[in-house]
Design a protein around this motif. Structure first.
Motif, mmCIF file in Angstrom:
data_model
loop_
_atom_site.group_PDB
_atom_site.id
_atom_site.type_symbol
_atom_site.label_atom_id
_atom_site.label_comp_id
_atom_site.label_asym_id
_atom_site.label_seq_id
_atom_site.Cartn_x
_atom_site.Cartn_y
_atom_site.Cartn_z
ATOM 1 N N VAL A 101 -28.532 -2.869 -13.479
ATOM 2 C CA VAL A 101 -27.507 -2.761 -12.402
ATOM 3 C C VAL A 101 -26.487 -2.370 -13.006
ATOM 4 O O VAL A 101 -25.934 -3.204 -13.742
ATOM 5 C CB VAL A 101 -27.802 -3.672 -11.300
ATOM 6 C CG1 VAL A 101 -26.423 -3.637 -10.422
ATOM 7 C CG2 VAL A 101 -28.943 -4.032 -10.602
ATOM 8 N N PRO A 102 -25.614 -1.289 -12.789
ATOM 9 C CA PRO A 102 -24.311 -1.172 -13.392
ATOM 10 C C PRO A 102 -23.251 -1.647 -12.522
ATOM 11 O O PRO A 102 -23.467 -2.161 -11.310
ATOM 12 C CB PRO A 102 -24.354 0.483 -13.647
ATOM 13 C CG PRO A 102 -25.029 0.862 -12.447
ATOM 14 C CD PRO A 102 -26.041 -0.024 -12.024
ATOM 15 N N HIS A 103 -22.069 -1.520 -12.984
ATOM 16 C CA HIS A 103 -20.898 -1.990 -12.463
ATOM 17 C C HIS A 103 -20.612 -0.865 -11.485
ATOM 18 O O HIS A 103 -20.971 -0.018 -11.572
ATOM 19 C CB HIS A 103 -19.715 -1.953 -13.314
ATOM 20 C CG HIS A 103 -18.448 -2.484 -12.818
ATOM 21 N ND1 HIS A 103 -17.554 -1.590 -11.998
ATOM 22 C CD2 HIS A 103 -17.780 -3.747 -12.746
ATOM 23 C CE1 HIS A 103 -16.684 -2.268 -11.379
ATOM 24 N NE2 HIS A 103 -16.828 -3.694 -11.947
ATOM 25 N N ALA A 104 -20.009 -1.193 -10.367
ATOM 26 C CA ALA A 104 -19.981 -0.374 -9.067
ATOM 27 C C ALA A 104 -19.263 0.910 -9.609
ATOM 28 O O ALA A 104 -19.531 2.134 -9.022
ATOM 29 C CB ALA A 104 -19.269 -1.083 -8.053
ATOM 30 N N SER A 105 -18.506 0.802 -10.621
ATOM 31 C CA SER A 105 -17.679 2.148 -11.109
ATOM 32 C C SER A 105 -18.469 2.979 -11.719
ATOM 33 O O SER A 105 -18.078 4.011 -11.967
ATOM 34 C CB SER A 105 -16.497 1.665 -11.953
ATOM 35 O OG SER A 105 -15.439 0.873 -11.164
ATOM 36 N N TYR A 106 -19.750 2.687 -12.156
ATOM 37 C CA TYR A 106 -20.679 3.356 -12.692
ATOM 38 C C TYR A 106 -21.973 3.792 -12.112
ATOM 39 O O TYR A 106 -23.082 4.105 -12.688
ATOM 40 C CB TYR A 106 -20.887 2.693 -14.038
ATOM 41 C CG TYR A 106 -19.755 2.512 -14.903
ATOM 42 C CD1 TYR A 106 -19.504 3.415 -16.217
ATOM 43 C CD2 TYR A 106 -18.860 1.500 -14.960
ATOM 44 C CE1 TYR A 106 -18.751 3.257 -16.994
ATOM 45 C CE2 TYR A 106 -17.729 1.254 -15.843
ATOM 46 C CZ TYR A 106 -17.695 2.333 -16.805
ATOM 47 O OH TYR A 106 -16.704 2.119 -17.567
ATOM 48 N N THR A 107 -21.893 3.638 -10.745
ATOM 49 C CA THR A 107 -23.071 4.143 -10.031
ATOM 50 C C THR A 107 -23.425 5.472 -9.515
ATOM 51 O O THR A 107 -24.458 5.928 -9.383
ATOM 52 C CB THR A 107 -23.129 3.079 -8.841
ATOM 53 O OG1 THR A 107 -22.081 3.542 -8.027
ATOM 54 C CG2 THR A 107 -23.158 1.536 -9.144
ATOM 55 N N ASN A 108 -22.376 6.161 -9.836
ATOM 56 C CA ASN A 108 -22.359 7.760 -9.569
ATOM 57 C C ASN A 108 -23.572 8.196 -10.280
ATOM 58 O O ASN A 108 -23.611 8.103 -11.624
ATOM 59 C CB ASN A 108 -21.041 8.374 -9.817
ATOM 60 C CG ASN A 108 -21.186 9.616 -9.007
ATOM 61 O OD1 ASN A 108 -22.131 10.591 -9.261
ATOM 62 N ND2 ASN A 108 -20.176 9.879 -8.212
ATOM 63 N N PRO A 109 -24.497 9.070 -9.933
ATOM 64 C CA PRO A 109 -25.448 9.770 -10.676
ATOM 65 C C PRO A 109 -24.976 10.646 -11.409
ATOM 66 O O PRO A 109 -25.583 10.997 -12.443
ATOM 67 C CB PRO A 109 -26.475 10.268 -9.597
ATOM 68 C CG PRO A 109 -25.720 10.406 -8.010
ATOM 69 C CD PRO A 109 -24.690 9.251 -8.274
ATOM 70 N N ASP A 110 -23.700 11.168 -11.519
ATOM 71 C CA ASP A 110 -22.983 12.096 -12.310
ATOM 72 C C ASP A 110 -22.228 10.939 -13.255
ATOM 73 O O ASP A 110 -21.000 10.775 -12.884
ATOM 74 C CB ASP A 110 -22.170 13.163 -11.621
ATOM 75 C CG ASP A 110 -21.703 14.218 -12.465
ATOM 76 O OD1 ASP A 110 -21.763 14.224 -13.693
ATOM 77 O OD2 ASP A 110 -20.797 14.848 -12.013
ATOM 78 N N PRO A 111 -22.785 11.011 -14.803
ATOM 79 C CA PRO A 111 -21.824 10.340 -15.336
ATOM 80 C C PRO A 111 -20.302 10.900 -15.796
ATOM 81 O O PRO A 111 -19.641 10.061 -16.137
ATOM 82 C CB PRO A 111 -22.705 10.346 -16.973
ATOM 83 C CG PRO A 111 -24.073 10.441 -16.181
ATOM 84 C CD PRO A 111 -23.764 11.495 -15.226
ATOM 85 N N SER A 112 -20.358 12.210 -15.402
ATOM 86 C CA SER A 112 -19.067 12.643 -15.832
ATOM 87 C C SER A 112 -17.929 11.960 -14.908
ATOM 88 O O SER A 112 -16.649 12.437 -15.073
ATOM 89 C CB SER A 112 -19.095 14.526 -15.624
ATOM 90 O OG SER A 112 -19.420 14.455 -14.370
#
Lengths: 162, 618
Positions: B465-476
């Protein structure tokens, strides 16, 4: 290392939503619900006997909630006039235990004017307890004892083995 | 006047046939709704509190707890597209992350709600598709915390006893001792075998000896569910049950348990305290591995249930779960549920429950009182240093290295994920290392295409589980400090003084005035050195010489190529101030010491060697 178990459920319809059971409030995902309980049928004088039912004693324990309860006695399946109990929030977690004495009577009307009241008479007694609306608050509302006061007017007799 | 006698009324009590002269109608169902029953009391039940909305789908259809990780696996389903997704959440239902990959091999719009059966073993979650029609059934998937991904039909993760990959399509999976048990699948050539029960190797849940299986009951009657009951595994079909005895391959055996009763659908069962509660074709029963016991007498299924319950029953989407707070076994059919109250065992009490909303999944979940185990990572950022491609346009390495820095406090379940995306391609997770603690480290990503341009991104996850700022499937779209977009070649870019993976700078030749860019790596049979910022002398022609040694014999001259701008040429010279690569060729697979020097110069002859020990020619 300790583990705390809990129930997590999932709903549908408006989205994939996770919910925790036994939450703080008396709503399911913010939607209110009512609770009700209908007791066993009892025949204090036996299935062939007859009683008059005079008083219903209802013991409640509650804290930190505001709730109204409708109490509906049923004699031989016929509902008597339901009566309302208002339980007003009591702070703390121990709660307040109250014994509510609910008189059981049927009005005798003459030309729409109540002339007298008399105790219901019958064989089977039952009581229905319902919340009037959603329970408001974060505490608890418990119905702990229900007793019916009665007087046997005709007993059923057990068969005697010959 | 003396008090009249009183008679006590119980809510949901067991059948009291006779109390004094009073009689209780035993056939009357005590209609209790939305209550908890305990100690002869009736309390209004507490509600369901939303913990979160999951992004994919419109319905939660399956849940599975991971005790060791204090996580909850959740499957959601889109009723329109028929697709399903896997989420990992905290044990309290908060914080979620959608795992990359598809659970269903094929999905059709308008499909009925799929049933998913999960089991976990050895830090992996096994996910079976309980689809009666074999051709529609998906292969059994594996989610692994080691990779944070779901296997697919092209790489199932399962093998047979010879190590050859197999593609099981189990209808269900269960953990039993340290084995994974799967049912409903025969072999690759004869897959649709509902009565087959397979058992994995001990401690090897992904390895199935194809010779090790049981035929349970009559052929063609599929196994519906397997649940633990006392110390055995209860194997249930629709109308009969069996028990898996034993503890290893030599002692395992299938015996009849109940010839009359089985389970309706796979999700309508739950085991509590060694007792399995399940819903049969005649209603609720329980079993400890022998003949099951009817629970329908106190429930009085023959009596009149609420009208709304009768019309709402949909066994296909029903499920059973256990509420540990109130000690209730709940058989839930959408909005309605039959609730068995265990708080006063051995006296069992039943009630109805009408939820304000329809439910489709539920499970007991376990938290852990361990710091940094649940929740999202608290490490605040991962930043790059040393990723400064600046002119080394020739790309010969098939890997990338860079310096990263983790900042914050990390737990043992925190990992760093590295993602790469080649130009025009899609993001892929390339590597996973433990975050451990806050410090700078050097990371190598391998398996890249030499010469391609890549984007990079990284994030920290806690049990996936990542931090909420890093949940977007697009890492960019992750925080900029963790992302490098474009113009990074798959070419080693690092300071040689920090490099110790395939060689070591032993000696810096006296009198050399190198600037700060010297890089190298190995590709096949070459040592690739890149040099820039040569001494600002008046000589614009530098000739290179290289020798290799196996450490035993003497030094052997080898060819040193100088490569400029991606063009390999035997020019043996470099212009001043330009970035160049110098290739030293040796035999692939050898480990050699290497030394290089400039041999001829019109001004300032170089006499010292630049030495590298233990260079591996890959």
């Amino acid at each position: 290392m300790s583990q705390t178990p809990r129930l997590i459920v999932g709903r549908g319809g408006v989205g994939a939503i996770l919910l925790r059971a036994n939450g703080a409030a008396y709503t399911d995902d913010s939607v209110a619900y009512n609770a009700s309980g209908k007791s066993n049928k009892v025949a204090p004088a036996g299935a062939g006997g007859e009683c008059i039912f005079t008083v219903l004693y209802l013991t409640t324990t509650h804290f930190d909630v505001n709730v109204s309860l409708w109490i509906t006695p049923l004699v031989d399946g016929v509902a008597l006039t339901k009566q309302r109990l208002n339980l007003v929030g009591v702070p703390g977690t121990d709660g307040e235990t109250q014994v509510h004495e609910i008189g059981l009577s049927i009005a005798h009307l003459a030309s729409a004017v109540e002339r007298l009241r008399y105790a219901p008479r019958g064989t089977w007694f039952q009581v229905l307890v319902e919340t009037d609306a959603a329970v408001v608050g974060l505490g608890a509302c418990i119905v702990s004892e229900v007793e019916v006061e009665h007087e046997i007017v005709r007993e059923s007799k057990e068969a005697i083995a010959g | 006047m003396a008090d009249r006698p009183r008679f006590k009324l119980e809510f949901g009590g067991s059948v009291e046939r006779k109390v004094g002269q009073a009689a209780i109608d035993p056939s009357t169902f005590r209609d209790l709704r939305n209550v908890n029953l305990f100690a002869g009391r009736m309390g209004v039940r507490k509600g369901l509190t939303r913990t979160q909305v999951l992004g994919f789908g419109d319905r939660v259809i399956a849940e599975h707890p991971l005790r060791g990780r204090a996580k909850l696996m959740v499957v959601t389903w889109n009723s329109t597209s028929g697709q399903a997704a896997l989420y990992i959440c905290d044990s309290d239902g908060s914080n979620s992350y959608q795992i990359t990959g598809s659970l269903l091999d094929s999905a059709f719009a308008g499909d009925p709600q799929p049933r998913i059966v999960m089991a976990d073993l050895y830090d992996r979650v096994f996910i079976a598709h309980d689809e009666p029609l074999y051709w529609r059934r998906s292969t059994t998937k594996i989610f692994s915390f080691a990779t944070n991904t779901i296997t697919d039909i092209f790489d199932t993760g399962f093998t047979d006893e010879n190590g050859d990959e197999i593609s099981p399509k189990f209808r269900g999976v269960a953990r039993h001792l340290n084995y994974l048990v799967g049912w409903g699948w025969g072999t690759a050539d004869d897959g649709d075998r509902g009565e087959v029960l397979r058992i994995s190797g001990p401690g090897e849940p992904t390895v199935f000896d194809m010779r090790h299986y049981f035929l349970v009951g009559a052929r063609g009657e599929p196994i519906i569910m397997c649940d633990p009951a006392s110390d055995i595994l209860l194997v249930k079909k629709n109308t009969d049950s069996y028990r898996l005895d034993g503890y290893d391959r030599q002692t395992f055996g299938i015996k009849p348990a109940d010839p009359q009763f089985g389970q309706l659908v796979s999700k309508l069962s739950v085991s509590v305290g060694g007792v399995n509660y399940f819903w049969s074709h005649v209603g609720a029963r329980r079993s400890v591995g022998q003949e099951s016991v009817d629970l329908a007498v106190p429930l009085d299924l023959g009596g009149p249930p609420p009208d709304a319950l009768v019309v709402s029953i949909d066994a296909e989407t029903a499920f059973a779960c256990y509420d540990p707070d109130e000690r209730e076994v709940i058989f839930c059919f959408g909005q309605w549920a039959y609730v068995l109250h265990l708080a006063e065992e051995p006296v069992l009490k039943w009630s109805f429950r009408k939820y304000a909303i329809a439910l489709y999944a539920g499970t007991i979940s376990f938290s852990q009182a361990v710091a940094n185990m649940e929740g999202v990572p608290t490490g605040t950022a991962v930043v790059f240093t040393g990723v400064t491609p600046d002119g080394f346009s020739s790309a010969y390495a098939d890997y990338l290295e860079w310096w990263v820095e983790t900042i914050g406090t990390f737990g043992p379940w925190d990992m760093i994920e590295f993602w790469v995306k080649e130009s025009g391609g899609a993001w892929e997770r390339a590597n996973l290392v433990e975050a451990e603690r806050a410090y700078s480290r050097q990371v190598r990503i391998t398996g890249l295409q030499a010469g391609w341009t890549y984007d990079f991104a990284m994030r920290i996850t806690r049990s996936a589980v990542p931090h909420a700022s890093y949940t977007n499937p697009d890492p960019s779209l992750w925080p900029a400090a963790s992302v490098v977009i474009g113009n990074v070649n798959a070419e080693t870019v690092l300071l040689i003084a920090q490099y110790d993976m395939t060689g070591e700078l032993i000696e810096w030749p006296p009198g050399w005035v190198w600037r700060d860019k010297l890089i190298y790596g190995t590709l096949e049979d070459m040592l690739v050195l890149a040099v820039e910022g040569l001494p600002n002398d008046s000589d614009h022609k530098v000739v290179w010489e290289a020798e290799v040694s196996d450490g035993v014999g003497g030094w052997t001259p080898v060819t040193a190529y100088v490569v400029t701008n991606g063009l390999s040429a035997f020019i043996n010279s470099t212009p001043d101030h330009d970035a160049v690569n110098l290739e030293v060729t040796a035999f692939a697979g050898l480990t050699r010491d290497v030394r290089i020097r400039r041999t001829t110069a019109l001004v300032t002859p170089i006499t010292g060697w630049l030495n590298f020990a233990g260079v591996v020619f890959a």
